[in-house]
Design a protein around this motif. Structure first.
Motif, PDB file in Angstrom:
ATOM      1  N   GLU A  43       0.840  -1.197   0.000  1.00 42.80           N
ATOM      2  CA  GLU A  43       0.000   0.000   0.000  1.00 42.80           C
ATOM      3  C   GLU A  43       0.876   1.248   0.000  1.00 42.80           C
ATOM      4  O   GLU A  43       1.943   1.268   0.613  1.00 42.80           O
ATOM      5  N   VAL A  44       0.409   2.289  -0.705  1.00 42.79           N
ATOM      6  CA  VAL A  44       1.105   3.569  -0.743  1.00 42.79           C
ATOM      7  C   VAL A  44       0.091   4.677  -0.501  1.00 42.79           C
ATOM      8  O   VAL A  44      -1.036   4.628  -1.021  1.00 42.79           O
ATOM      9  N   MET A  45       0.499   5.675   0.297  1.00 42.86           N
ATOM     10  CA  MET A  45      -0.327   6.851   0.547  1.00 42.86           C
ATOM     11  C   MET A  45       0.391   8.057  -0.057  1.00 42.86           C
ATOM     12  O   MET A  45       1.537   8.343   0.298  1.00 42.86           O
ATOM     13  N   PHE A  46      -0.270   8.740  -0.981  1.00 46.96           N
ATOM     14  CA  PHE A  46       0.258   9.937  -1.622  1.00 46.96           C
ATOM     15  C   PHE A  46      -0.347  11.151  -0.925  1.00 46.96           C
ATOM     16  O   PHE A  46      -1.573  11.231  -0.775  1.00 46.96           O
ATOM     17  N   ILE A  47       0.488  12.105  -0.511  1.00 48.13           N
ATOM     18  CA  ILE A  47       0.014  13.295   0.192  1.00 48.13           C
ATOM     19  C   ILE A  47       0.468  14.535  -0.573  1.00 48.13           C
ATOM     20  O   ILE A  47       1.666  14.782  -0.719  1.00 48.13           O
ATOM     21  N   LEU A  48      -0.499  15.306  -1.058  1.00 47.41           N
ATOM     22  CA  LEU A  48      -0.251  16.576  -1.743  1.00 47.41           C
ATOM     23  C   LEU A  48      -0.424  17.701  -0.735  1.00 47.41           C
ATOM     24  O   LEU A  48      -1.356  17.672   0.074  1.00 47.41           O
ATOM     25  N   GLN A  49       0.460  18.702  -0.785  1.00 40.27           N
ATOM     26  CA  GLN A  49       0.337  19.894   0.048  1.00 40.27           C
ATOM     27  C   GLN A  49       0.455  21.121  -0.844  1.00 40.27           C
ATOM     28  O   GLN A  49       1.350  21.193  -1.678  1.00 40.27           O
ATOM     29  N   THR A  50      -0.458  22.066  -0.653  1.00 43.02           N
ATOM     30  CA  THR A  50      -0.386  23.313  -1.407  1.00 43.02           C
ATOM     31  C   THR A  50      -0.091  24.467  -0.460  1.00 43.02           C
ATOM     32  O   THR A  50      -0.421  24.416   0.725  1.00 43.02           O
ATOM     33  N   GLY A  51       0.492  25.494  -1.012  1.00 48.33           N
ATOM     34  CA  GLY A  51       0.655  26.757  -0.296  1.00 48.33           C
ATOM     35  C   GLY A  51      -0.424  27.700  -0.781  1.00 48.33           C
ATOM     36  O   GLY A  51      -1.524  27.283  -1.151  1.00 48.33           O
ATOM     37  N   THR A  52      -0.116  28.983  -0.819  1.00 46.14           N
ATOM     38  CA  THR A  52      -1.055  29.980  -1.316  1.00 46.14           C
ATOM     39  C   THR A  52      -1.121  29.872  -2.836  1.00 46.14           C
ATOM     40  O   THR A  52      -0.091  29.883  -3.514  1.00 46.14           O
ATOM     41  N   LEU A  53      -2.333  29.754  -3.375  1.00 43.00           N
ATOM     42  CA  LEU A  53      -2.533  29.624  -4.818  1.00 43.00           C
ATOM     43  C   LEU A  53      -3.011  30.958  -5.383  1.00 43.00           C
ATOM     44  O   LEU A  53      -3.943  31.569  -4.852  1.00 43.00           O
ATOM     45  N   ASP A  54      -2.386  31.389  -6.467  1.00 41.16           N
ATOM     46  CA  ASP A  54      -2.765  32.640  -7.119  1.00 41.16           C
ATOM     47  C   ASP A  54      -4.176  32.551  -7.690  1.00 41.16           C
ATOM     48  O   ASP A  54      -4.666  31.467  -8.011  1.00 41.16           O
ATOM     49  N   THR A  55      -4.809  33.689  -7.870  1.00 45.40           N
ATOM     50  CA  THR A  55      -6.122  33.743  -8.500  1.00 45.40           C
ATOM     51  C   THR A  55      -6.038  33.120  -9.890  1.00 45.40           C
ATOM     52  O   THR A  55      -5.160  33.452 -10.677  1.00 45.40           O
ATOM     53  N   GLY A  56      -6.930  32.178 -10.168  1.00 47.22           N
ATOM     54  CA  GLY A  56      -6.940  31.493 -11.460  1.00 47.22           C
ATOM     55  C   GLY A  56      -6.092  30.237 -11.503  1.00 47.22           C
ATOM     56  O   GLY A  56      -6.073  29.531 -12.517  1.00 47.22           O
ATOM     57  N   ALA A  57      -5.384  29.897 -10.431  1.00 49.17           N
ATOM     58  CA  ALA A  57      -4.532  28.705 -10.409  1.00 49.17           C
ATOM     59  C   ALA A  57      -5.371  27.442 -10.222  1.00 49.17           C
ATOM     60  O   ALA A  57      -6.420  27.458  -9.570  1.00 49.17           O
ATOM     61  N   THR A  58      -4.913  26.330 -10.789  1.00 44.47           N
ATOM     62  CA  THR A  58      -5.544  25.025 -10.611  1.00 44.47           C
ATOM     63  C   THR A  58      -4.471  23.976 -10.357  1.00 44.47           C
ATOM     64  O   THR A  58      -3.328  24.120 -10.804  1.00 44.47           O
ATOM     65  N   VAL A  59      -4.860  22.920  -9.632  1.00 48.10           N
ATOM     66  CA  VAL A  59      -3.955  21.795  -9.373  1.00 48.10           C
ATOM     67  C   VAL A  59      -4.722  20.509  -9.627  1.00 48.10           C
ATOM     68  O   VAL A  59      -5.752  20.256  -8.996  1.00 48.10           O
ATOM     69  N   GLU A  60      -4.217  19.692 -10.556  1.00 49.75           N
ATOM     70  CA  GLU A  60      -4.758  18.357 -10.792  1.00 49.75           C
ATOM     71  C   GLU A  60      -3.792  17.364 -10.155  1.00 49.75           C
ATOM     72  O   GLU A  60      -2.588  17.416 -10.411  1.00 49.75           O
ATOM     73  N   PHE A  61      -4.304  16.449  -9.343  1.00 46.70           N
ATOM     74  CA  PHE A  61      -3.503  15.458  -8.638  1.00 46.70           C
ATOM     75  C   PHE A  61      -3.954  14.082  -9.105  1.00 46.70           C
ATOM     76  O   PHE A  61      -5.089  13.682  -8.839  1.00 46.70           O
ATOM     77  N   ARG A  62      -3.084  13.382  -9.837  1.00 49.98           N
ATOM     78  CA  ARG A  62      -3.438  12.110 -10.463  1.00 49.98           C
ATOM     79  C   ARG A  62      -2.401  11.041 -10.115  1.00 49.98           C
ATOM     80  O   ARG A  62      -1.218  11.344  -9.965  1.00 49.98           O
ATOM     81  N   ILE A  63      -2.863   9.808 -10.031  1.00 50.39           N
ATOM     82  CA  ILE A  63      -1.984   8.660  -9.843  1.00 50.39           C
ATOM     83  C   ILE A  63      -2.114   7.785 -11.085  1.00 50.39           C
ATOM     84  O   ILE A  63      -3.222   7.446 -11.507  1.00 50.39           O
ATOM     85  N   TYR A  64      -0.969   7.433 -11.660  1.00 59.37           N
ATOM     86  CA  TYR A  64      -0.923   6.620 -12.868  1.00 59.37           C
ATOM     87  C   TYR A  64      -0.286   5.273 -12.565  1.00 59.37           C
ATOM     88  O   TYR A  64       0.560   5.153 -11.676  1.00 59.37           O
ATOM     89  N   GLU A  65      -0.678   4.260 -13.344  1.00 60.46           N
ATOM     90  CA  GLU A  65      -0.098   2.922 -13.231  1.00 60.46           C
ATOM     91  C   GLU A  65       0.537   2.543 -14.567  1.00 60.46           C
ATOM     92  O   GLU A  65       0.154   3.071 -15.614  1.00 60.46           O
ATOM     93  N   ALA A  66       1.511   1.626 -14.514  1.00 60.84           N
ATOM     94  CA  ALA A  66       2.185   1.190 -15.735  1.00 60.84           C
ATOM     95  C   ALA A  66       2.813  -0.184 -15.533  1.00 60.84           C
ATOM     96  O   ALA A  66       3.156  -0.561 -14.416  1.00 60.84           O
ATOM     97  N   PRO A  67       3.011  -0.928 -16.636  1.00 59.27           N
ATOM     98  CA  PRO A  67       3.736  -2.191 -16.538  1.00 59.27           C
ATOM     99  C   PRO A  67       5.244  -1.972 -16.479  1.00 59.27           C
ATOM    100  O   PRO A  67       5.990  -2.843 -16.057  1.00 59.27           O
ATOM    101  N   ASP A  68       5.714  -0.794 -16.897  1.00 63.19           N
ATOM    102  CA  ASP A  68       7.137  -0.470 -16.976  1.00 63.19           C
ATOM    103  C   ASP A  68       7.353   0.890 -16.330  1.00 63.19           C
ATOM    104  O   ASP A  68       6.743   1.865 -16.740  1.00 63.19           O
TER     105      ASP A  68
END
Length: 152
Positions: free
Chosen positions: A38-63
């Motif tokens: 098992e793995v736990m991914f933890i994202l932390q943000t600071g102050t985000l500018d007006t209009g900023a966005t953050v996409e947080f995704r986990i990907y899998e692969a065979p390689d």
């Protein structure tokens, strides 16, 4: 009786280093899930500018040697996108090894910093319930080589 320390039970296995970033895509180290349950991914943000966005995704692969844009990684999990009203937040995504698709064994986190992003962000992935003891995998309990110090 000596009790194990939490730093002996959890390993830092991937990061997006804490830094001031502009609009970009930041990828973590690749994680071999043959080593962990098992793995736990933890994202932390600071102050985000007006209009900023953050996409947080986990990907899998065979390689694990390819980037998420080279076609071998596919989306496994995604958090709800963050916006400029989400200053100083944390987001956690949990992944168990048995959630990966057949033939897939690698994970990688990706942060897509969009809009007018100009701010601080970081991500750390902690592995628990490793399949092998620390003596087999590493002398530092499976942590990344960039882990500088563990204080008991």
């Amino acid at each position: 009786m000596t009790e194990r320390k939490l730093s002996e039970m959890l390993a830092i296995v991937a990061t997006v280093d804490p830094d001031a970033y502009a609009t970009s895509t930041q990828s973590s180290d690749a994680i071999d899930m043959q080593m962990h349950r098992e793995v736990m991914f933890i994202l932390q943000t600071g102050t985000l500018d007006t209009g900023a966005t953050v996409e947080f995704r986990i990907y899998e692969a065979p390689d694990g040697n390819k980037s998420t844009t080279q076609g071998t990684f596919k989306l496994l999990k995604a958090a709800t996108d963050l916006a400029d009203t989400d200053d100083d937040k944390q987001v956690v995504i949990n992944v168990r090894a048995d959630e990966l698709s057949a033939g897939y064994r690698w994970l990688k986190a990706e942060l897509k910093l969009g809009g007018t992003f100009d701010g601080d962000v970081s991500m750390v992935a902690l592995a628990d319930r490793s399949r092998f003891s620390h003596a087999v995998t590493s002398t530092s309990y499976g942590d990344l080589a960039s882990v500088d110090e563990i204080v008991a």
